[in-house]
Scaffold this active site. Structure first.
Site, PDB file in Angstrom:
ATOM      1  N   ASP A  45       0.844  -1.191   0.000  1.00  0.00           N
ATOM      2  CA  ASP A  45       0.000   0.000   0.000  1.00  0.00           C
ATOM      3  C   ASP A  45       0.887   1.252   0.000  1.00  0.00           C
ATOM      4  O   ASP A  45       2.034   1.203   0.463  1.00  0.00           O
ATOM      5  CB  ASP A  45      -0.871   0.032   1.264  1.00  0.00           C
ATOM      6  CG  ASP A  45      -1.863  -1.116   1.298  1.00  0.00           C
ATOM      7  OD1 ASP A  45      -2.174  -1.667   0.227  1.00  0.00           O
ATOM      8  OD2 ASP A  45      -2.323  -1.450   2.410  1.00  0.00           O
TER       9      ASP A  45
HETATM   10  N1  URA Z   1      -1.149  -5.909   3.938  1.00  0.00           N
HETATM   11  C1  URA Z   1      -1.647  -4.652   3.958  1.00  0.00           C
HETATM   12  O1  URA Z   1      -2.683  -4.394   4.575  1.00  0.00           O
HETATM   13  N2  URA Z   1      -0.981  -3.702   3.295  1.00  0.00           N
HETATM   14  C2  URA Z   1       0.164  -3.910   2.642  1.00  0.00           C
HETATM   15  O2  URA Z   1       0.750  -2.993   2.071  1.00  0.00           O
HETATM   16  C3  URA Z   1       0.687  -5.222   2.626  1.00  0.00           C
HETATM   17  C4  URA Z   1       0.013  -6.209   3.292  1.00  0.00           C
END
Ligand code: URA
Length: 263
Positions: free
Chosen positions: A117
């Site tokens: 993310d």
């Molecule tokens: N899980 C998440 O919630 N975000 C990420 O970036 C990676 C794994």
């Protein structure tokens, strides 16, 4: 020179479809199709047998009569992704993306394996090896990823056990995970709580082998703990170690070999 030759790990002979995939002709499966279609020759003879092996330094391989050579090998590197960057190689809205942090001119075709993310930091693998990326992301490969999460509230033993057993998200139950509450003095916590762990918060270490969207945040939400910061410090056999935020490094020959062993 082949990448194996450069790293002293020359593996010969190799299967023809592997050679073709590594040379960037097509995926492994696509290469097999080219072979069975009779479009591939080795030293001038049609090689349609999937068991055919070649020595890249000796044999002349051609597809549709055009000679194919191994390039300098695939690129593999790990980036310590900072927060605020999208995991994409270009963004039509001009937002910061990880492409600006890695050497795309030196390695055209470089792309990230999976995604983090925008607000997640940590280990993002890049490669030019499409086969490897496909394999690593395939659910059957079960590549474990380790995350460190700063969460609101202090998870109870029961909540941690529920996470480990699997929680139900909108798209179904999660697979068993490895979960632990980290001691606030543990150096691992610094990635998400550089000063100290804020009052009323905790740091959870969690390993999952699935790759669903926002999975770690949703899992922790499901047991009542909002993720405030999330960092990935390991991806399969790779460990981020001391790569500074926003910096990248090439994988070592040993790390590359471990990844290629997954293929
Ligand atoms: N899980 C998440 O919630 N975000 C990420 O970036 C990676 C794994």
């Amino acid at each position: 020179m082949t990448d194996e030759a450069m790293t002293g790990e020359r593996v010969v002979p190799m299967r023809l479809q592997r050679f073709l995939a590594r040379a960037g002709v097509a995926s492994r499966r696509g290469s097999e199709n080219l072979m069975t279609a009779g479009r591939v020759t080795v030293n001038g003879r049609v090689a349609s047998e999937l068991g055919t092996k070649v020595d890249p330094l000796v044999d002349e391989v051609a597809v549709d009569g055009v000679v194919v050579r191994l390039s300098e090998g695939f690129a593999y590197l790990m980036l310590n992704k900072p927060a605020g960057y999208l995991t994409t190689m270009s963004d039509p809205h001009g937002r910061p993306c990880v492409a600006s942090l890695v050497p795309t001119e030196r390695h055209p075709g470089l792309f990230p394996v999976g995604r983090l993310d925008a607000d997640t930091t940590g280990l993002l693998l890049f490669t030019t090896n499409g086969d490897l990326a496909h394999r690593m992301l395939h659910p059957s490969t079960h590549v474990w990823k380790h995350y460190v999460a700063l969460v609101r509230g202090i998870p109870t033993k029961r909540e941690l056990a529920a996470l480990a057993a699997g929680v139900t998200l909108d798209d179904g139950p999660t697979a068993p995970a490895r979960v632990e509450l980290l001691d606030a003095r543990d150096a691992t916590c610094r990635a998400v709580a550089p000063g100290r762990v804020p009052k009323g918060h905790a740091v959870v270490g969690i390993s999952i082998h699935e790759g669903r969207k926002h999975q770690v945040k949703l899992m922790l939400d499901a047991v009542g703990h909002e993720v405030v910061r999330l960092h990935r410090d390991a991806f399969g056999p790779l460990v981020l170690g001391d790569v500074a935020e926003g910096e990248w490094r090439d994988l070592t020959p040993a790390e590359r070999a471990e990844l290629e062993a997954l293929l």
